[in-house]
Design a protein around this motif. Sequence first.
Motif, PDB file in Angstrom:
ATOM      1  N   GLU A   1       0.837  -1.199   0.000  1.00  0.00           N
ATOM      2  CA  GLU A   1       0.000   0.000   0.000  1.00  0.00           C
ATOM      3  C   GLU A   1       0.872   1.250   0.000  1.00  0.00           C
ATOM      4  O   GLU A   1       1.870   1.326   0.730  1.00  0.00           O
ATOM      5  CB  GLU A   1      -0.902  -0.002   1.235  1.00  0.00           C
ATOM      6  CG  GLU A   1      -1.882   1.146   1.293  1.00  0.00           C
ATOM      7  CD  GLU A   1      -2.844   1.026   2.472  1.00  0.00           C
ATOM      8  OE1 GLU A   1      -2.750   0.033   3.210  1.00  0.00           O
ATOM      9  OE2 GLU A   1      -3.682   1.924   2.642  1.00  0.00           O
TER      10      GLU A   1
ATOM     11  N   ASP B   1       0.419   5.826  -5.163  1.00  0.00           N
ATOM     12  CA  ASP B   1      -0.231   5.665  -3.861  1.00  0.00           C
ATOM     13  C   ASP B   1      -1.260   4.521  -3.929  1.00  0.00           C
ATOM     14  O   ASP B   1      -2.451   4.699  -3.630  1.00  0.00           O
ATOM     15  CB  ASP B   1      -0.909   6.972  -3.446  1.00  0.00           C
ATOM     16  CG  ASP B   1      -1.435   6.940  -2.015  1.00  0.00           C
ATOM     17  OD1 ASP B   1      -2.382   7.687  -1.721  1.00  0.00           O
ATOM     18  OD2 ASP B   1      -0.916   6.135  -1.221  1.00  0.00           O
ATOM     19  N   SER B   2      -0.790   3.360  -4.314  1.00  0.00           N
ATOM     20  CA  SER B   2      -1.686   2.209  -4.504  1.00  0.00           C
ATOM     21  C   SER B   2      -2.461   1.896  -3.234  1.00  0.00           C
ATOM     22  O   SER B   2      -1.930   1.966  -2.116  1.00  0.00           O
ATOM     23  CB  SER B   2      -0.862   0.983  -4.916  1.00  0.00           C
ATOM     24  OG  SER B   2      -0.252   1.180  -6.163  1.00  0.00           O
ATOM     25  N   GLN B   3      -3.717   1.549  -3.418  1.00  0.00           N
ATOM     26  CA  GLN B   3      -4.604   1.217  -2.316  1.00  0.00           C
ATOM     27  C   GLN B   3      -5.087  -0.235  -2.468  1.00  0.00           C
ATOM     28  O   GLN B   3      -5.162  -0.750  -3.578  1.00  0.00           O
ATOM     29  CB  GLN B   3      -5.816   2.153  -2.319  1.00  0.00           C
ATOM     30  CG  GLN B   3      -5.471   3.627  -2.193  1.00  0.00           C
ATOM     31  CD  GLN B   3      -4.789   3.930  -0.871  1.00  0.00           C
ATOM     32  OE1 GLN B   3      -5.286   3.557   0.195  1.00  0.00           O
ATOM     33  NE2 GLN B   3      -3.629   4.581  -0.942  1.00  0.00           N
TER      34      GLN B   3
ATOM     35  N   SER C   1      -7.938  -1.280  -2.510  1.00  0.00           N
ATOM     36  CA  SER C   1      -9.096  -1.277  -3.420  1.00  0.00           C
ATOM     37  C   SER C   1      -8.686  -1.258  -4.882  1.00  0.00           C
ATOM     38  O   SER C   1      -9.528  -1.470  -5.769  1.00  0.00           O
ATOM     39  CB  SER C   1      -9.997  -0.071  -3.134  1.00  0.00           C
ATOM     40  OG  SER C   1      -9.260   1.135  -3.276  1.00  0.00           O
ATOM     41  N   ASP C   2      -7.414  -1.008  -5.155  1.00  0.00           N
ATOM     42  CA  ASP C   2      -6.916  -1.067  -6.535  1.00  0.00           C
ATOM     43  C   ASP C   2      -6.657  -2.505  -6.968  1.00  0.00           C
ATOM     44  O   ASP C   2      -6.394  -2.764  -8.152  1.00  0.00           O
ATOM     45  CB  ASP C   2      -5.615  -0.265  -6.684  1.00  0.00           C
ATOM     46  CG  ASP C   2      -5.801   1.224  -6.468  1.00  0.00           C
ATOM     47  OD1 ASP C   2      -4.854   1.865  -5.941  1.00  0.00           O
ATOM     48  OD2 ASP C   2      -6.885   1.748  -6.809  1.00  0.00           O
TER      49      ASP C   2
ATOM     50  N   SER D   1      -2.053  -4.317   2.383  1.00  0.00           N
ATOM     51  CA  SER D   1      -2.105  -3.253   3.390  1.00  0.00           C
ATOM     52  C   SER D   1      -1.129  -3.533   4.513  1.00  0.00           C
ATOM     53  O   SER D   1      -0.562  -4.623   4.609  1.00  0.00           O
ATOM     54  CB  SER D   1      -3.521  -3.139   3.955  1.00  0.00           C
ATOM     55  OG  SER D   1      -3.946  -4.374   4.480  1.00  0.00           O
TER      56      SER D   1
END
Lengths: 116, 111
Positions: free
Chosen positions: B15, B78-80, B82-83, B111
């Motif tokens: 993340e 800024d990968s999340q 939810s990606d 995460s």
Amino acid sequence: GAVVSQHPSRVICKSGTSVKIECRSLDFQATTMFWYRQFPKKSLMLMATSNEGSKATYEQGVEKDKFLINHASLTLSTLTVTSAHPEDSSFYICSARDLNRTGELFFGEGSRLTVL
Amino acid sequence: QKEVEQNSGPLSVPEGAIASLNCTYSDRVSQSFFWYRQYSGKSPELIMSIYSNGDKEDGRFTAQLNKASQYVSLLIRDSQPSDSATYLCAVNDQAGTALIFGKGTTLSVSS
């Protein structure tokens, strides 16, 4: 973005029966719609191009007598899977291009067909 | 035979990191390029479109196109979590024709 509605989202049928899937463009007119098929963990494979008021154009290897496509109006295309077999079980997705938006293709929600 | 190639992955990033997704295509006359995101069991949704060489930015997403190298990429900053999804590269050569899709790259953001 443009809205494409597909129905039904899920259908289970017996072998030998026929299933119809509808694809509608809700807020734009689509002279051309595209039908894709996707097997689990595989990419989308184009089945046919549906042209309003004329015959569909099928991709190589897709049986036109088995997958009947009708595009009777500028907002509706239908795909009928005739005499369904278990190997026809797949995720079928329609798409349409709003000609006011350059090249972008909008997809319906998809229809998951399971043939028992 | 027109082809669109993608590394199937999975691509795993933590993340907050940058995820880089790549795609090459075989047809030199291709004009329009798209990135779609597909969650499991859902239909694809359009993330980015790009038509000319260079970069195109939209929020955390940047598409890059190099027609000379027949290469298009997607960067996710800024990968999340939810990606996490499969990202499909798609190409077409002229308006009105269907898109040709790559097999997709599966992205996993931890995460």
